[in-house]
Scaffold this active site. Structure first.
Site, PDB file in Angstrom:
ATOM      1  N   ASN A  77       0.852  -1.194   0.000  1.00 43.11           N
ATOM      2  CA  ASN A  77       0.000   0.000   0.000  1.00 43.11           C
ATOM      3  C   ASN A  77       0.883   1.238   0.000  1.00 43.11           C
ATOM      4  O   ASN A  77       2.113   1.138  -0.085  1.00 43.11           O
ATOM      5  CB  ASN A  77      -0.941  -0.019   1.207  1.00 43.11           C
ATOM      6  CG  ASN A  77      -0.181  -0.224   2.497  1.00 43.11           C
ATOM      7  OD1 ASN A  77       0.674   0.578   2.857  1.00 43.11           O
ATOM      8  ND2 ASN A  77      -0.490  -1.308   3.200  1.00 43.11           N
TER       9      ASN A  77
ATOM     10  N   ASP B 263      -3.789  -6.244   3.781  1.00 44.56           N
ATOM     11  CA  ASP B 263      -4.898  -7.051   4.298  1.00 44.56           C
ATOM     12  C   ASP B 263      -4.930  -8.472   3.726  1.00 44.56           C
ATOM     13  O   ASP B 263      -5.589  -9.347   4.269  1.00 44.56           O
ATOM     14  CB  ASP B 263      -6.233  -6.372   3.985  1.00 44.56           C
ATOM     15  CG  ASP B 263      -6.405  -5.081   4.779  1.00 44.56           C
ATOM     16  OD1 ASP B 263      -5.935  -5.034   5.924  1.00 44.56           O
ATOM     17  OD2 ASP B 263      -6.988  -4.134   4.244  1.00 44.56           O
TER      18      ASP B 263
ATOM     19  N   LYS C 101     -12.391  -4.465  18.207  1.00 47.30           N
ATOM     20  CA  LYS C 101     -10.971  -4.776  18.424  1.00 47.30           C
ATOM     21  C   LYS C 101     -10.570  -4.676  19.898  1.00 47.30           C
ATOM     22  O   LYS C 101      -9.420  -4.952  20.242  1.00 47.30           O
ATOM     23  CB  LYS C 101     -10.082  -3.826  17.612  1.00 47.30           C
ATOM     24  CG  LYS C 101     -10.478  -3.617  16.170  1.00 47.30           C
ATOM     25  CD  LYS C 101     -10.376  -4.876  15.328  1.00 47.30           C
ATOM     26  CE  LYS C 101     -10.659  -4.539  13.858  1.00 47.30           C
ATOM     27  NZ  LYS C 101     -10.669  -5.720  12.993  1.00 47.30           N
TER      28      LYS C 101
END
Length: 395
Positions: free
Chosen positions: A209, A278, A341
């Site tokens: 990324n 990811d 999370k």
């Protein structure tokens, strides 16, 4: 940044003395009150007027010079100084400081100072490596002074070796490390992830990324300047390691996860700011990629959710902070992330906002906890890092 701080620069007889003019200018731009002391030999390499023009203070050379303000004589200046940097430090001044000799303005003032003293040796390689010089440097360390290792390179005497003074930027970093902030995070262990991970498709190609690691590196820089013991797990980046930070370099998301697992238990604060890929390619038994009608089709699987794992394995008293980069519904998505999370804080931003996102020197973030939402204006990433730690510490 350094408003209200007094920095004393000691300059000795070395060709590298000219670099300190730039350092003095950099410090003044950061609003430090800068005083320069020179040995008589240093005045052969750079004129005192240069420093007087840059700092707006008389450059002190002669101990018995009466043509200066009494309030800045060596004892008073020694009491006011927040840090003393002697650079370039010749073998002569190093020997004087190591044995308490005070026979000029510089050595007298250094002896009178109770603040932190930083020494940057600069000399011929043979002089630097001489056992006498090395013993004197070790003696300075024993007295609590910080000695910056010189660089290797071509010296003014045409010798190639160790003895070159580091750049002005490196010297400034050492000063900032000592006096920019109160060390209110001393005793705390902080773990930060930063940079982009890469997932190999084959020996040539990979998935990644646009993360540059600037935000994570800014967090590490501010934390260590505030006295924390900082470990930085870094993916791919072109940034230099912050001074005083333990850097663990990784490539893939799996590498980062396993490095984090090794370090996580002992940390007080963990900040996951890395932009982890990811997905990772699935490697089949017969081929790494499948070819369909001339196009490459890659089978992918999700990588480990590092922030979720941290939340599930959070130790008592541990503080977990994650980052959330959104293109829409920023608050809603970030609140959901905070809950799922099990994080204590989510630092959220919208990558479509000008000045935020990857590759910039600035950021626009919102700090989100279960109890509050705090929006921060556009600011530099180091300023954002400062505000994040203020928030975590409850300041």
């Amino acid at each position: 940044m350094l408003k209200g701080k007094t920095v004393v620069l000691g300059v000795t007889g070395s060709i590298a003395a000219y670099k300190i003019a730039n350092l003095a200018s950099m410090l003044v731009k950061l609003h430090a009150d800068v005083y320069v002391l020179m040995t008589k030999n240093a005045a052969n390499f750079i004129h005192p007027i240069t420093f007087e023009t840059l700092t707006n203070h008389k450059c002190l050379v002669d101990t018995f010079d009466r043509n200066f303000n009494y309030n800045i004589e060596h004892v008073a200046l020694g009491e006011r100084a927040d840090v003393v940097l002697v650079a370039p430090a010749s073998a002569n001044i190093i020997a004087k400081m190591a044995h308490g000799i005070a026979d000029d303005m510089l050595s007298t003032t250094v002896l009178a100072c109770r603040c932190k003293k930083i020494i940057a040796p600069a000399m011929n390689t043979n002089m630097y490596e001489n056992p006498i010089t090395q013993a004197n440097l070790e003696r300075l360390r024993e007295f609590g002074m910080e000695v910056i290792d010189p660089d290797c390179g071509r010296l003014a005497c045409s010798t190639v070796g160790k003895g070159k003074m580091p750049s002005e930027e490196v010297l400034l970093e050492h000063i900032l490390h000592d006096i920019q902030y109160p060390h209110d995070m001393e005793g705390k262990k902080v773990l930060i992830t930063a940079g982009a991970t890469r997932e190999a498709i084959d020996p040539v190609r990979y998935i990644t990324n646009h993360s540059t690691g600037k935000m994570g590196y800014s967090l590490a820089t501010i934390a260590v300047r505030r006295g924390a013991d900082v470990t930085l797990i870094s993916g791919m980046t072109d940034l230099n390691a912050p001074l005083g930070v333990n850097v663990i370099t990784v490539e893939s998301a799996a590498d980062m996860f396993y490095a984090l697992k090794e370090e996580a238990d002992e940390q007080d604060i963990i900040i996951k700011s890395a932009a982890v890929a990811d997905y990772t390619p699935v490697i089949t038994a017969t081929e790494k990629i499948k070819k369909t009608e001339g196009n490459f089709c890659i089978e992918l699987k999700r990588t480990t959710d590092i922030l979720k794992w941290l939340g599930e394995h959070k130790k008592p008293g541990q503080y977990i902070c994650g980052f959330s980069m959104e293109t829409e519904n920023m608050l809603e998505n970030s609140r959901r992330k905070l809950e799922t999370k099990n994080a204590d804080l989510i630092v959220a931003n919208n990558v479509k906002v000008e000045g935020a996102g990857f590759g910039t020197d600035t950021n626009v973030v919102t700090l989100i906890t279960k109890e509050q939402v705090k929006e921060l204006p556009l600011m530099s990433k180091e300023e954002v890092a400062e505000k994040i730690f203020d928030f975590i510490l409850g300041e």
